[in-house]
Write an enzyme that holds these catalytic residues in place. Structure first.
Site, PDB file in Angstrom:
ATOM      1  N   GLY A   1       2.618   3.743   1.412  1.00 52.61           N
ATOM      2  CA  GLY A   1       3.114   4.030   2.759  1.00 52.61           C
ATOM      3  C   GLY A   1       3.753   5.400   2.859  1.00 52.61           C
ATOM      4  O   GLY A   1       4.034   5.893   3.947  1.00 52.61           O
ATOM      5  N   ARG A   2       3.992   6.000   1.715  1.00 56.17           N
ATOM      6  CA  ARG A   2       4.587   7.345   1.746  1.00 56.17           C
ATOM      7  C   ARG A   2       4.116   8.172   0.553  1.00 56.17           C
ATOM      8  O   ARG A   2       4.859   9.004   0.035  1.00 56.17           O
ATOM      9  CB  ARG A   2       6.100   7.266   1.753  1.00 56.17           C
ATOM     10  CG  ARG A   2       6.696   6.497   0.599  1.00 56.17           C
ATOM     11  CD  ARG A   2       8.113   6.882   0.446  1.00 56.17           C
ATOM     12  NE  ARG A   2       8.809   5.988  -0.465  1.00 56.17           N
ATOM     13  CZ  ARG A   2      10.045   6.170  -0.832  1.00 56.17           C
ATOM     14  NH1 ARG A   2      10.707   7.199  -0.380  1.00 56.17           N
ATOM     15  NH2 ARG A   2      10.620   5.336  -1.660  1.00 56.17           N
TER      16      ARG A   2
ATOM     17  N   ASP B   1       8.757   6.129   7.822  1.00 61.24           N
ATOM     18  CA  ASP B   1       8.411   7.488   8.250  1.00 61.24           C
ATOM     19  C   ASP B   1       7.522   8.208   7.233  1.00 61.24           C
ATOM     20  O   ASP B   1       7.149   9.354   7.435  1.00 61.24           O
ATOM     21  CB  ASP B   1       9.687   8.301   8.506  1.00 61.24           C
ATOM     22  CG  ASP B   1      10.563   8.419   7.260  1.00 61.24           C
ATOM     23  OD1 ASP B   1      10.168   7.895   6.188  1.00 61.24           O
ATOM     24  OD2 ASP B   1      11.642   9.035   7.356  1.00 61.24           O
ATOM     25  N   GLY B   2       7.226   7.550   6.123  1.00 55.35           N
ATOM     26  CA  GLY B   2       6.341   8.166   5.136  1.00 55.35           C
ATOM     27  C   GLY B   2       7.020   9.239   4.288  1.00 55.35           C
ATOM     28  O   GLY B   2       6.369   9.893   3.477  1.00 55.35           O
TER      29      GLY B   2
ATOM     30  N   ASP C   1       4.432  -5.207  -7.246  1.00 54.56           N
ATOM     31  CA  ASP C   1       3.824  -3.909  -6.905  1.00 54.56           C
ATOM     32  C   ASP C   1       4.445  -2.787  -7.719  1.00 54.56           C
ATOM     33  O   ASP C   1       3.938  -1.666  -7.719  1.00 54.56           O
ATOM     34  CB  ASP C   1       3.975  -3.615  -5.406  1.00 54.56           C
ATOM     35  CG  ASP C   1       5.422  -3.669  -4.947  1.00 54.56           C
ATOM     36  OD1 ASP C   1       6.034  -4.746  -5.075  1.00 54.56           O
ATOM     37  OD2 ASP C   1       5.948  -2.634  -4.501  1.00 54.56           O
ATOM     38  N   ASN C   2       5.526  -3.086  -8.405  1.00 56.47           N
ATOM     39  CA  ASN C   2       6.163  -2.063  -9.241  1.00 56.47           C
ATOM     40  C   ASN C   2       5.936  -2.329 -10.716  1.00 56.47           C
ATOM     41  O   ASN C   2       6.722  -1.907 -11.565  1.00 56.47           O
ATOM     42  CB  ASN C   2       7.662  -1.995  -8.940  1.00 56.47           C
ATOM     43  CG  ASN C   2       7.943  -1.469  -7.545  1.00 56.47           C
ATOM     44  OD1 ASN C   2       7.103  -0.804  -6.953  1.00 56.47           O
ATOM     45  ND2 ASN C   2       9.109  -1.764  -7.018  1.00 56.47           N
TER      46      ASN C   2
ATOM     47  N   GLY D   1       0.832  -1.210   0.000  1.00 55.84           N
ATOM     48  CA  GLY D   1       0.000   0.000   0.000  1.00 55.84           C
ATOM     49  C   GLY D   1       0.858   1.248   0.000  1.00 55.84           C
ATOM     50  O   GLY D   1       2.064   1.185   0.236  1.00 55.84           O
TER      51      GLY D   1
ATOM     52  N   ARG E   1      -1.544  -1.454 -10.151  1.00 49.21           N
ATOM     53  CA  ARG E   1      -0.386  -2.342 -10.295  1.00 49.21           C
ATOM     54  C   ARG E   1      -0.846  -3.788 -10.356  1.00 49.21           C
ATOM     55  O   ARG E   1      -1.977  -4.086  -9.952  1.00 49.21           O
ATOM     56  CB  ARG E   1       0.525  -2.190  -9.061  1.00 49.21           C
ATOM     57  CG  ARG E   1       0.913  -0.768  -8.754  1.00 49.21           C
ATOM     58  CD  ARG E   1       0.993  -0.525  -7.242  1.00 49.21           C
ATOM     59  NE  ARG E   1       1.120   0.905  -6.935  1.00 49.21           N
ATOM     60  CZ  ARG E   1       2.273   1.541  -6.791  1.00 49.21           C
ATOM     61  NH1 ARG E   1       3.389   0.867  -6.854  1.00 49.21           N
ATOM     62  NH2 ARG E   1       2.306   2.838  -6.552  1.00 49.21           N
TER      63      ARG E   1
ATOM     64  N   ARG F   1       4.214  13.094  -8.874  1.00 49.65           N
ATOM     65  CA  ARG F   1       4.327  12.103  -9.945  1.00 49.65           C
ATOM     66  C   ARG F   1       3.036  12.081 -10.757  1.00 49.65           C
ATOM     67  O   ARG F   1       1.944  12.154 -10.198  1.00 49.65           O
ATOM     68  CB  ARG F   1       4.597  10.745  -9.312  1.00 49.65           C
ATOM     69  CG  ARG F   1       4.666   9.613 -10.288  1.00 49.65           C
ATOM     70  CD  ARG F   1       5.496   8.483  -9.734  1.00 49.65           C
ATOM     71  NE  ARG F   1       4.755   7.614  -8.846  1.00 49.65           N
ATOM     72  CZ  ARG F   1       5.273   6.515  -8.294  1.00 49.65           C
ATOM     73  NH1 ARG F   1       6.530   6.177  -8.535  1.00 49.65           N
ATOM     74  NH2 ARG F   1       4.564   5.769  -7.494  1.00 49.65           N
TER      75      ARG F   1
HETATM   76  P1  AMP Z   1       9.072   0.934  -3.039  1.00 47.82           P
HETATM   77  O1  AMP Z   1      10.364   0.295  -2.649  1.00 47.82           O
HETATM   78  O2  AMP Z   1       9.153   2.433  -3.181  1.00 47.82           O
HETATM   79  O3  AMP Z   1       8.410   0.282  -4.201  1.00 47.82           O
HETATM   80  O4  AMP Z   1       8.111   0.713  -1.782  1.00 47.82           O
HETATM   81  C1  AMP Z   1       7.695  -0.529  -1.313  1.00 47.82           C
HETATM   82  C2  AMP Z   1       6.719  -0.329  -0.192  1.00 47.82           C
HETATM   83  O5  AMP Z   1       7.349   0.285   0.927  1.00 47.82           O
HETATM   84  C3  AMP Z   1       5.515   0.549  -0.537  1.00 47.82           C
HETATM   85  O6  AMP Z   1       4.407   0.035   0.155  1.00 47.82           O
HETATM   86  C4  AMP Z   1       5.939   1.888   0.012  1.00 47.82           C
HETATM   87  O7  AMP Z   1       4.829   2.698   0.296  1.00 47.82           O
HETATM   88  C5  AMP Z   1       6.676   1.485   1.276  1.00 47.82           C
HETATM   89  N1  AMP Z   1       7.672   2.488   1.691  1.00 47.82           N
HETATM   90  C6  AMP Z   1       8.849   2.769   1.096  1.00 47.82           C
HETATM   91  N2  AMP Z   1       9.492   3.742   1.781  1.00 47.82           N
HETATM   92  C7  AMP Z   1       8.711   4.098   2.804  1.00 47.82           C
HETATM   93  C8  AMP Z   1       8.817   5.050   3.874  1.00 47.82           C
HETATM   94  N3  AMP Z   1       9.869   5.841   4.007  1.00 47.82           N
HETATM   95  N4  AMP Z   1       7.790   5.120   4.748  1.00 47.82           N
HETATM   96  C9  AMP Z   1       6.722   4.327   4.641  1.00 47.82           C
HETATM   97  N5  AMP Z   1       6.556   3.415   3.675  1.00 47.82           N
HETATM   98  C10 AMP Z   1       7.536   3.291   2.758  1.00 47.82           C
HETATM   99 MG    MG Z   2       6.850   0.503  -5.222  1.00 46.96          MG
END
Ligand code: AMP
Ligand code: MG
Length: 490
Positions: free
Chosen positions: A95-96, A128-129, A255-256, A93, A186, A179
């Site tokens: 998360g940030r 930390d979002g 998810d990507n 989901g 996804r 973005r």
């Molecule tokens: P990503 O590696 O950007 O594809 O992220 C994978 C997952 O980790 C997704 O659910 C993101 O929302 C979550 N995520 C990545 N970085 C953070 C962060 N700093 N705080 C909260 N969630 C994160």
């Molecule tokens: Mg991602």
């Protein structure tokens, strides 16, 4: 406090995603930040979205890009999704990130506007979002370079710094990227629906996706099977384009992978310099799951995960549904290979198809690997008809190959000029080389100098122009054989 913003920036939101079943999102405002500053704005993209670039530079808009204020009509939400990360299934989901809404441009086209780095959400888990400035600028540079190369991609409208520090291994300046995407649906969104939703919810998501991305198939009797086929086609074409430019995504988790067929989530991605099929840049990809040459295979694996989510919609009987899905999936590799082969022919100026072309192409790639030739510059040298510029010149096998290739071009109906024209449109003379990207990020993050990045982005916007300005961007770093490492965009 978040207020409605009443500027004349041209925001024109609809919120169709928020009309999906509640399962798919959480209403979520961005978390306000201290003192936002606009550091990059994509004026051309703004204009194409029907936004007024001048107004986007004003304080009101900077507060929008930072999540401190909402533009009129926005209905922010965090999307729910799951995904296989390096092969392991997990709930994820946004998360940030938050989706502000969908901007409808003057032509009626719909684009997700998402703030990335906008604070914690119910999906943040331990995070930390937030996002750091370096990785957000990196996504900006690479996504805009991909767009210039004609590769389907999400795009970058703006980056603001937040005035807040975020803690990673060290303290880093925080930033938010705006973005722009055809959508953020996804493979992982479907996996989430299949794992935690009812069949009606999977159907609602599939119907929504068809309406949004594949409206032509809406009337199809077999529309869910056709959806699978259309997504396979898009991915086969996309991955071929990555392979033809030496792009390595780095984290091809489910998810990507976007259902729209756009490249999404620029974390530890990079373009390969020296041609080596085993190239991996990402520091977290220790086993090379997402290595250059594995990308077509992984895309096939991800598509199989997508197909699994559609099973309840393909047939009442599960066994029958599996059979239908497998039959469909079995054509993916051929689709991919066909795109790759026609793309490679174009890179070599070949205008028609001959049986021996594949062998001719593979012979070149084998030599490039053996002699550690630079991927982009080899095709650039062939395009400019300067074989002396490749590291292989003078090696007998290459000289022999070169004359066979030249006679292949003479044999075809078109003129040599036509062949060269095709090569110029198929072989970029510039790519975002790792040392250039690093140089631009360093100037921006450490010296607050965004001019290096601006110039780089500008050059990368016309990668097929073959101008003299390109030349300094074609040179390799002195230490080009030192393995380059990229870190996840956190
Ligand atoms: P990503 O590696 O950007 O594809 O992220 C994978 C997952 O980790 C997704 O659910 C993101 O929302 C979550 N995520 C990545 N970085 C953070 C962060 N700093 N705080 C909260 N969630 C994160
Ligand atoms: Mg991602």
């Amino acid at each position: 406090m978040i207020n409605q913003n009443s500027s004349n920036a041209g925001w024109n939101f609809d919120n169709s995603y928020a009309r999906l079943p509640k399962l798919f999102y959480n209403k979520q405002n961005p978390v306000p930040v201290d003192s936002p500053r606009l550091v990059v704005l994509n004026e051309k993209l703004a204009a194409s979205l029907g936004l007024d670039a001048q107004s986007l530079k004003e304080e009101e808009s900077i507060h929008v890009f930072s999540g401190n204020r909402l533009p009129e009509g926005a209905a922010p939400l965090a999307q729910a999704y799951a995904g296989h990360q390096f092969g392991h299934f997990t709930m994820l989901g946004d998360g940030r990130a938050v989706l502000l809404g969908e901007q409808i441009d003057h032509g009626g086209n719909r684009f997700d506007i998402q703030l990335k780095g906008s604070g914690r959400t119910p999906f943040s888990r331990g995070g930390d979002g937030r996002a750091a400035l370096g990785p957000m600028l990196r996504e900006y540079i690479i996504s805009e370079a991909m767009y210039g190369l004609g590769i389907p991609t999400t795009r970058s409208l703006a980056v603001v710094t937040t005035g807040e520090k975020i803690l990673r291994e060290t303290e880093l300046p925080g930033a938010i990227l705006t973005r722009v995407a055809a959508s953020h649906i996804r493979v992982g969104t479907f996996q989430y629906a299949a794992a935690w939703g009812k069949d009606e919810e999977i159907k609602a998501l599939a119907d929504y996706t068809i309406k949004r991305h594949y409206p032509d198939i809406e009337i199809d009797d077999d529309r869910y099977l056709t959806l699978l086929r259309e997504v396979m086609k898009k991915q086969a074409e996309l991955i071929a384009k990555w392979m033809l430019t030496g792009f390595i995504h780095g984290v091809m988790n489910t998810d990507n992978m976007a259902i729209s067929g756009e490249t999404i989530d620029y974390g530890p991605c990079a373009f390969m310099d020296t041609y080596d099929p085993a190239t991996v840049f990402s520091s977290i990809d220790r086993e090379g799951r997402y290595a250059y040459s594995n990308q077509p295979i992984i895309a096939g694996w991800n598509l199989a995960r997508f197909a699994e989510t559609l099973l309840p919609l393909l047939a009442r009987d599960e066994e029958k549904a599996v059979e239908i899905a497998q039959e469909e999936l079995s054509s993916y590799m051929d689709m991919y290979r066909a795109h790759w082969l026609s793309g490679m022919r174009a890179k070599l100026g070949i205008l028609n198809a001959e049986q021996e072309d594949q062998a001719l192409i593979e012979k070149l790639l084998d030599m490039m690997q053996k002699h550690r030739a630079d991927f982009t510059n080899t095709f650039r040298a062939l395009t400019l008809d300067k074989p002396e510029d490749t590291v292989m010149k003078g090696i007998k096998a290459f000289d022999d190959w070169y004359s066979i290739w030249k006679s292949r071009l003479k044999r075809q109906e078109g003129t040599l000029e036509e062949a060269q024209q095709l090569m110029r449109h198929s072989n970029p003379s510039v790519i975002p080389r790792n040392h250039r990207v690093e140089e631009a990020l360093k100037a921006a993050v450490e010296e607050n100098d965004f001019s290096v990045m601006e110039r780089l982005v500008n050059v990368l916007s016309k990668p097929f122009a073959y101008t003299s300005e390109h030349e300094e961007y074609c040179t390799l770093p002195e230490s080009s054989n030192i393995p380059y490492r990229t870190f996840c965009g956190t």
